[in-house]
Scaffold this motif. Structure first.
Motif, short mmCIF file in Angstrom:
data_model
loop_
_atom_site.label_atom_id
_atom_site.label_comp_id
_atom_site.label_asym_id
_atom_site.label_seq_id
_atom_site.Cartn_x
_atom_site.Cartn_y
_atom_site.Cartn_z
N PRO A 222 -79.23 -30.83 30.56
CA PRO A 222 -77.88 -31.37 30.30
C PRO A 222 -77.50 -32.49 31.27
CG PRO A 222 -77.85 -28.97 30.28
CD PRO A 222 -79.22 -29.37 30.72
N SER A 223 -77.84 -32.33 32.55
CA SER A 223 -77.38 -33.31 33.54
C SER A 223 -77.97 -34.69 33.27
CB SER A 223 -77.75 -32.87 34.95
OG SER A 223 -77.05 -31.70 35.27
N ASN A 224 -79.29 -34.73 33.04
CA ASN A 224 -79.91 -36.03 32.89
C ASN A 224 -79.91 -36.55 31.46
OD1 ASN A 224 -80.77 -36.84 35.63
ND2 ASN A 224 -81.83 -34.87 35.54
N TRP A 225 -79.73 -35.63 30.51
CA TRP A 225 -79.51 -36.10 29.13
C TRP A 225 -78.06 -36.56 28.96
CZ3 TRP A 225 -82.04 -31.81 25.50
CH2 TRP A 225 -83.43 -31.78 25.73
N LYS A 226 -77.26 -36.23 29.95
CA LYS A 226 -75.83 -36.59 29.99
C LYS A 226 -75.07 -35.99 28.80
CE LYS A 226 -77.15 -40.81 32.42
NZ LYS A 226 -77.44 -40.07 33.65
N MET A 227 -75.20 -34.69 28.66
CA MET A 227 -74.51 -33.94 27.60
C MET A 227 -74.01 -32.62 28.18
SD MET A 227 -77.45 -34.18 24.68
CE MET A 227 -78.33 -35.71 24.47
N THR A 228 -73.12 -31.96 27.45
CA THR A 228 -72.77 -30.60 27.86
C THR A 228 -73.96 -29.71 27.52
OG1 THR A 228 -71.89 -29.92 25.73
CG2 THR A 228 -70.35 -31.05 27.21
N PRO A 229 -74.04 -28.55 28.15
CA PRO A 229 -75.16 -27.65 27.85
C PRO A 229 -75.26 -27.32 26.35
CG PRO A 229 -74.08 -26.93 29.85
CD PRO A 229 -73.23 -28.05 29.29
N VAL A 230 -74.12 -27.02 25.73
CA VAL A 230 -74.16 -26.65 24.31
C VAL A 230 -74.63 -27.84 23.47
CG1 VAL A 230 -72.76 -25.88 22.33
CG2 VAL A 230 -72.43 -24.82 24.59
N GLU A 231 -74.12 -29.04 23.79
CA GLU A 231 -74.58 -30.25 23.09
C GLU A 231 -76.08 -30.49 23.31
OE1 GLU A 231 -70.49 -32.90 23.65
OE2 GLU A 231 -72.27 -33.37 24.84
N SER A 232 -76.52 -30.25 24.53
CA SER A 232 -77.93 -30.52 24.84
C SER A 232 -78.85 -29.61 24.02
CB SER A 232 -78.20 -30.37 26.34
OG SER A 232 -78.22 -29.01 26.70
N ASN A 233 -78.43 -28.37 23.81
CA ASN A 233 -79.25 -27.47 23.00
C ASN A 233 -79.32 -27.94 21.55
OD1 ASN A 233 -80.05 -25.80 25.05
ND2 ASN A 233 -78.43 -24.29 24.73
N LYS A 234 -78.20 -28.48 21.07
CA LYS A 234 -78.16 -29.00 19.70
C LYS A 234 -79.05 -30.25 19.61
CE LYS A 234 -74.76 -29.74 16.05
NZ LYS A 234 -74.81 -31.17 15.74
N TRP A 235 -78.94 -31.11 20.62
CA TRP A 235 -79.75 -32.36 20.63
C TRP A 235 -81.24 -31.99 20.67
CZ3 TRP A 235 -83.40 -34.99 23.43
CH2 TRP A 235 -83.53 -36.36 23.17
N MET A 236 -81.54 -30.96 21.44
CA MET A 236 -82.93 -30.51 21.55
C MET A 236 -83.47 -30.07 20.18
SD MET A 236 -84.35 -27.66 24.18
CE MET A 236 -83.46 -26.28 23.48
N GLU A 237 -82.65 -29.29 19.47
CA GLU A 237 -83.06 -28.84 18.13
C GLU A 237 -83.31 -30.02 17.20
OE1 GLU A 237 -80.10 -26.27 16.47
OE2 GLU A 237 -80.88 -24.48 17.46
N GLU A 238 -82.43 -31.00 17.28
CA GLU A 238 -82.50 -32.11 16.33
C GLU A 238 -83.56 -33.15 16.68
OE1 GLU A 238 -78.49 -33.48 16.37
OE2 GLU A 238 -77.76 -31.81 15.16
N ASN A 239 -83.85 -33.29 18.00
CA ASN A 239 -84.75 -34.38 18.42
C ASN A 239 -86.07 -33.91 19.01
OD1 ASN A 239 -82.93 -36.96 18.16
ND2 ASN A 239 -81.65 -35.34 19.00
N MET A 240 -86.01 -32.87 19.82
CA MET A 240 -87.25 -32.41 20.49
C MET A 240 -88.12 -31.59 19.53
SD MET A 240 -87.25 -33.37 23.85
CE MET A 240 -87.96 -32.18 24.99
N PHE A 241 -87.48 -30.67 18.80
CA PHE A 241 -88.29 -29.76 17.97
C PHE A 241 -89.10 -30.46 16.87
CE2 PHE A 241 -85.39 -25.84 19.00
CZ PHE A 241 -85.82 -25.91 20.32
N PRO A 242 -88.57 -31.53 16.25
CA PRO A 242 -89.42 -32.20 15.25
C PRO A 242 -90.73 -32.73 15.85
CG PRO A 242 -87.15 -32.90 15.02
CD PRO A 242 -87.22 -32.08 16.28
N TYR A 243 -90.67 -33.20 17.11
CA TYR A 243 -91.88 -33.73 17.74
C TYR A 243 -92.68 -32.62 18.43
CZ TYR A 243 -94.89 -37.14 20.04
OH TYR A 243 -95.98 -37.87 20.42
#
Lengths: 253, 71, 356
Positions: A222-243
């Motif tokens: 979250p800190s370096n992605w510059k998101m809240t923890p909850v947002e970062s988990n969502k971003w991870m699902e949408e961007n990291m998991f496909p790759y």
């Protein structure tokens, strides 16, 4: 109502004894703490706390040795699989694990990672992949996604000049020395429980002398992605998991 | 009917990440108005719908939550 | 039973490693020391004593395997030659910082860079001043013979465990490749000793063991450094070893170590035949350096000549020991070249007698 449920006989979940009581230094919402706890729970449930030796990396989890209540060694950057090899070769009856981030394992320590896996060193490598250098302040990692911004890829990772994000788990799964390679996450309770099951399996395989097990945990920053923890988990699902798709990559035949 | 549960949150361990709020199927948890000694708002119970499923404790990165459930 | 054999330095070292009860050797091939791992592999020490031997993927991996095994309280060693030893510096700094025992053999070859595979002493500074980052010291032993190489394996482990500090045996391509008669010591059994500083599995009711060289608070890291410095002062007080020849009546003194010390001894004898009262000190420990004896002799002699197979490194430590009391000169060959006794004698005459 009004009945007090808070009594020992009603206890269903508490911090595992395989972790110390120290307050974790990680940023709010960071997956490291959860991954630590699952690994520690696996150790406690298998009753191998006194038989386990862990190796901490350089990176955000450099101080992991304070949190696991097992004997721990702090390795130089990227060298954890070599240190683990040294330990396992003189104490083959112990359970040995390394805990490493993406910069540690997949950049500076690539040689140590690949050769330990290729020799089939009989230990567990826990690989936390959050696509960024956290401790040094958000620089590009070998696993940083295409176009993902970091302090050293401020216009986004350019594949042409910076290379593609490295799928190291798929890479080591190709080696005969690896026995079990899987990718998990710790961003939902169900995923957390799956991750622990994978750790337990890996320790069981280690007991049976099966070879190297590598469990990747796709995690957030979250800190370096510059998101809240909850947002970062969502971003991870949408961007990291496909790759970096979750699931088994190599399972025992 | 679901069993009743309860949680104990160690205020000084909580860093206010709110991931437990997102993981609670009963929406039992909310954030405090006050802050702990480190300056973090911390998770608090806002109702008594807890079933003791332990999802919040399982997901908590800081091992700050202990869960109880009626027998 | 003690046993006499004719052996190459590197092979004798490897045999001594097995006999010293070493638990693990991790290494990587490099000339002129590859015979160490070749001999070990051929001997199948897993079978002989249970010693683990592994060819690592690099010198960096090898030294970190040493770090892991040493942290388990085991006798761990590696060997390499100059370029490979440079790669090990990171690991050595961590091992020194975490205060773990280990033994490292450096069969020095000429540098810098890829240099040459011929013998040299040009890693003196790297060995005695620390070598990697941070304030630390290796204990450095300098054998002059194959016999000393063998005997120093045992001594090196004793010192490494006594001080929980890495010990380097600073050999060179001459000693590594040369065959000599050697008396081998009897097999020492491998040890199962438990240490409270070692990661051997957390004991019930005891705190877990942590091996680290990290202290984020500067006041804590300063304490670590103070502890290390106190240890090094103890080492300096207790562990100095040297050989002295003809120093009683000496007007001049040669100082030379390792294989070069043997060549210099010949030059000393030639000088004596010519009527010059020359004595010699051959340091056997380069760190701790024999400061006291050299300082004392500098009151007696008219001059000191250091002879080295490098561009003049130990000469700096001799000058520090002498503290300006007598002239100190240096003579050496480098880049893999070996000085001859004639050259040394000639250099001595030129520098001190008023040569041709």
């Amino acid at each position: 109502m009004a009945e007090n449920l808070i009594k020992p006989e009603n206890l269903v979940y508490e911090k595992t004894n395989a972790m110390t009581d120290r307050v974790l230094h990680y940023c709010p919402g960071c997956g490291h703490g959860t991954a630590h706890r699952m690994l520690a729970e696996a150790i406690e449930e298998l009753e191998i706390q006194g038989e386990t030796i862990g190796i901490a990396p350089v990176g955000c989890s450099v101080l992991a040795y304070y949190y696991f209540d097992v004997d721990m060694t702090e390795a130089a950057h990227g060298r954890a699989p070599a240190v683990a090899t040294g330990i396992k070769r003189v104490m083959p009856e112990k359970y040995v694990f390394t805990y490493q981030g993406d910069g540690d394992l997949a950049a500076i320590g690539t040689a140590e990672t690949i050769h330990a896996c290729n020799r089939g060193e009989n230990f567990l490598i826990v690989f936390i992949n959050n696509g960024i250098y956290g401790m040094t302040g958000g620089q590009m990692a070998p696993t940083t996604l295409e176009n993902m911004k970091s302090t050293t890829s401020p216009r986004g990772r350019d594949i042409k000049t910076m290379g593609s994000p490295l799928k190291i788990s798929e890479l080591v799964a190709e080696l005969p020395g690896t026995y079990y390679v899987a990718r998990h996450s710790v961003h939902t309770p169900a995923n957390v429980r799956k991750t622990k099951r994978a750790f337990k399996k890996a320790f069981q395989y280690q007991k049976d002398n099966k070879g190297t097990c590598l469990i990747e945990v796709v995690s957030n920053c979250p800190s370096n992605w510059k998101m809240t923890p909850v947002e970062s988990n969502k971003w991870m699902e949408e961007n990291m998991f496909p790759y970096y798709p979750l699931g088994d990559i190599k399972v025992p035949q | 009917m679901a069993k009743k549960g309860d949680v104990v949150i160690q205020i000084e361990k909580c860093k206010g990440c709110e991931i437990c709020l997102a993981s609670c199927p009963q929406s039992v948890l909310g954030m405090s108005d006050k802050v702990n000694s480190k300056g973090f708002k911390y998770a608090v119970k806002v109702n008594s719908a807890c079933t003791g499923c332990a999802n919040c404790a399982v997901i908590c990165p800081d091992a700050a939550i202990t869960v109880y459930r009626e027998k | 039973m003690k046993e006499l054999r004719l052996m190459k330095g590197n092979e004798a070292f490897a045999e001594a490693a097995i006999r010293a009860g070493t638990d693990a050797y991790f290494g990587y091939p490099i000339t002129p020391q590859s015979e160490v791992i070749e001999y070990l592999m051929a001997q199948n020490p897993e079978e002989r004593t249970g010693m683990a031997v592994l060819q690592a993927e690099s010198e960096i991996a090898a030294i970190n395997m040493i770090y892991g095994a040493a942290g388990c309280g085991k006798k761990a060693m590696t060997s390499s030659s100059s370029p490979g030893i440079s790669l090990k510096q990171e690991g050595l700094s961590y091992i020194a910082g975490a205060e773990l025992p280990c033994v490292v053999l450096n069969v020095v070859r000429g540098g810098p860079g890829l240099g040459t595979i011929q013998p040299s002493q040009s890693d003196y500074f790297q060995a005695v001043k620390g070598g990697g980052h941070g304030d630390y010291k290796l204990i450095v032993l300098a054998p002059a013979t194959v016999q000393e190489t063998v005997d120093f394996v045992k001594l090196a482990f004793d010192l490494a465990f006594k001080y929980r500090n890495p010990v380097m045996i600073l050999s060179d391509g001459i000693i590594g490749q040369m065959m000599e008669k050697v008396e081998l010591f009897e097999q020492i059994p491998r040890s199962d000793e438990e240490y409270d500083w070692a990661t051997q599995g957390k004991k019930p009711g005891k705190d877990h063991t942590i091996i680290t060289s990290l202290q984020l608070k500067p006041e804590e890291q300063e304490k670590v450094n103070l502890r290390l410095q106190a240890k090094y002062r103890e080492v300096e007080k207790n562990e100095v070893l040297y050989e002295s020849y003809n120093t009683e009546d000496a007007d001049y003194l040669f100082v030379a170590f390792g294989s070069c010390g043997r060549i210099t001894q010949k030059a000393m004898e030639m000088a004596r035949k010519k009527g010059y009262k020359v004595g010699q000190i051959r340091p056997k420990t380069l760190y701790p350096f024999p400061v006291e004896v050299i300082n004392k002799l500098s009151d007696q002699v008219k001059g000191i000549l250091t002879v080295e197979m490098n561009a003049g490194q130990m000469v700096e430590d001799v000058r520090l020991a002498v503290d300006g009391k007598t002239p100190v000169e240096y003579f050496g060959r480098y880049g893999g070249m070996i000085p001859s006794p004639d050259e040394i004698l000639n250099a001595f005459e030129q520098k001190f007698i008023g040569g041709k």
